[in-house]
Design an enzyme around this catalytic site. Structure first.
Site, PDB file in Angstrom:
ATOM      1  N   SER A  59       0.830  -1.195   0.000  1.00  0.00           N
ATOM      2  CA  SER A  59       0.000   0.000   0.000  1.00  0.00           C
ATOM      3  C   SER A  59       0.873   1.257   0.000  1.00  0.00           C
ATOM      4  O   SER A  59       1.738   1.412  -0.862  1.00  0.00           O
ATOM      5  CB  SER A  59      -0.963  -0.066   1.203  1.00  0.00           C
ATOM      6  OG  SER A  59      -2.015   0.848   1.093  1.00  0.00           O
ATOM      7  N   ASP A  84      -8.745  -5.131  -5.898  1.00  0.00           N
ATOM      8  CA  ASP A  84      -8.181  -4.106  -5.016  1.00  0.00           C
ATOM      9  C   ASP A  84      -8.242  -2.750  -5.734  1.00  0.00           C
ATOM     10  O   ASP A  84      -7.693  -2.604  -6.830  1.00  0.00           O
ATOM     11  CB  ASP A  84      -6.738  -4.483  -4.692  1.00  0.00           C
ATOM     12  CG  ASP A  84      -6.010  -3.460  -3.829  1.00  0.00           C
ATOM     13  OD1 ASP A  84      -6.612  -2.443  -3.432  1.00  0.00           O
ATOM     14  OD2 ASP A  84      -4.813  -3.686  -3.569  1.00  0.00           O
ATOM     15  N   HIS A 114      -7.543  -5.776  -0.981  1.00  0.00           N
ATOM     16  CA  HIS A 114      -6.344  -4.987  -0.681  1.00  0.00           C
ATOM     17  C   HIS A 114      -5.590  -5.574   0.501  1.00  0.00           C
ATOM     18  O   HIS A 114      -4.357  -5.615   0.504  1.00  0.00           O
ATOM     19  CB  HIS A 114      -6.728  -3.535  -0.394  1.00  0.00           C
ATOM     20  CG  HIS A 114      -5.548  -2.641  -0.164  1.00  0.00           C
ATOM     21  ND1 HIS A 114      -4.585  -2.426  -1.109  1.00  0.00           N
ATOM     22  CD2 HIS A 114      -5.160  -1.910   0.919  1.00  0.00           C
ATOM     23  CE1 HIS A 114      -3.658  -1.606  -0.645  1.00  0.00           C
ATOM     24  NE2 HIS A 114      -3.987  -1.281   0.594  1.00  0.00           N
TER      25      HIS A 114
END
Length: 318
Positions: free
Chosen positions: A185, A243, A301
């Site tokens: 991320s 995601d 995610h």
């Protein structure tokens, strides 16, 4: 990157790309894309090339205190024989990070934490997406045409000097000739910039690999091209099904992914077995770029990605 922020940005801006430029003073554009057919990744390739980096990307979500002596429970137990050389961060404006010696692989590892959705300062690194010039000190080979996400660049700059000096010292003290850079991320964005900094600075005899997960777009077309020419196939970013984070900041705001995406197309119910494809070119339209915001999955995610490995603060409660 905070997934709810990613979904909000995409939902708000989904139709803005059809508007004439400039929109509210923002130039709208789009970068290169590829329609080349992806090729299937074998389970052996996933195990050999992706699993170990993902374990480090998970462990860096643990607090610096337990990471320093590698006592972070299952996340650390999965990676025995790791010696941490430096660890820091405040789980906020400075996301957690560490540099370690992976003794079994004789590799110096740099890992960066992603966004902590419970910490506003951490979120602020993500939601700033004005483009700025590359930092010539951090990225000496970047030209004037390279533009980068200011929040990601700011976050990387806060730890750049410590990461660089520790890696240089570790290579000398251990005799290792390998460096792995990873993150998830926001941590993937910081790790991508770190990888470029290290490749531009370290001796070419050092083999550098960057493998990141859930990467948002970090810079413009010139940035993506620079990553391709500097790192080549030593850089990999893994996207997981639907995601939404790899879709932001939007491409029509002149953000662009580099090449070498690996896209997970499915994960079985156990979370252990994933099918994945290698996606040729930049912004392959058969991979994460084909995802629709209406199908966005926060769970994708976080994971699992493969071998039941998930990311985020909940994956390491220590």
């Amino acid at each position: 990157m905070h997934v709810s922020a990613a979904i909000f940005v995409l939902a708000t801006l989904k139709y803005a790309s059809a508007a004439p430029a400039p929109l509210f003073g923002i130039h709208l554009g789009s970068g290169d894309s590829s329609e080349a057919k992806p090729t299937e990744l074998s389970q052996d390739e996933i195990k050999s090339n992706l699993v170990r980096p993902s374990l480090f990307a998970r462990a860096v979500y643990c607090s610096s205190g337990v990471v320093e002596d590698w006592s972070c429970g299952p996340a650390c137990d999965a990676l025995p024989n790791v010696k941490v050389l430096t660890a820091g961060g405040d789980d906020g404006l400075v996301p957690n990070f560490f540099v370690a010696h992976d003794v079994d692989e004789d590799t110096i590892v740099v890992a960066h934490q992603g966004t902590n959705p419970k910490n506003l300062l951490s979120d602020l690194n993500d939601i700033k997406f004005r483009q700025v010039d590359a930092n010539a000190t951090v990225l000496p080979d970047a030209g004037d045409d390279v533009k980068m996400h200011d929040g990601f660049l700011d976050a990387q700059e806060r730890t750049a000097a410590q990461v660089l000096s520790t890696v240089q010292s570790a290579l000398k003290s251990t005799g290792s000739k390998k460096v792995l850079v990873t993150g998830h991320s926001l941590g993937a964005a910081i790790a991508s910039i770190d990888a470029m900094m290290l490749r531009m600075t370290l001796d070419k005899s050092v083999a550098l690999t960057a493998t990141v997960f859930g990467l948002p777009r970090v810079g413009n077309q010139a940035w993506a091209d620079l990553v391709d020419s500097t790192l080549g196939s030593s850089f990999t970013y893994v996207t997981n099904q639907n995601d939404p984070v790899p879709r932001v900041p939007p491409q029509f705001l002149e953000f662009q992914h580099p090449s070498n995406e690996i896209h997970i197309t499915s994960v079985d119910a156990s979370g252990k077995v994933a099918t994945a494809v290698r996606c040729p070119g930049q912004e392959n339209t058969n991979c994460a770029g084909a995802n629709d915001i209406l199908d966005a999955s926060v769970a994708n995610h976080r994971g699992p990605y493969f071998q039941n490995i998930s990311m985020g603060n909940s994956a390491c409660p220590f």
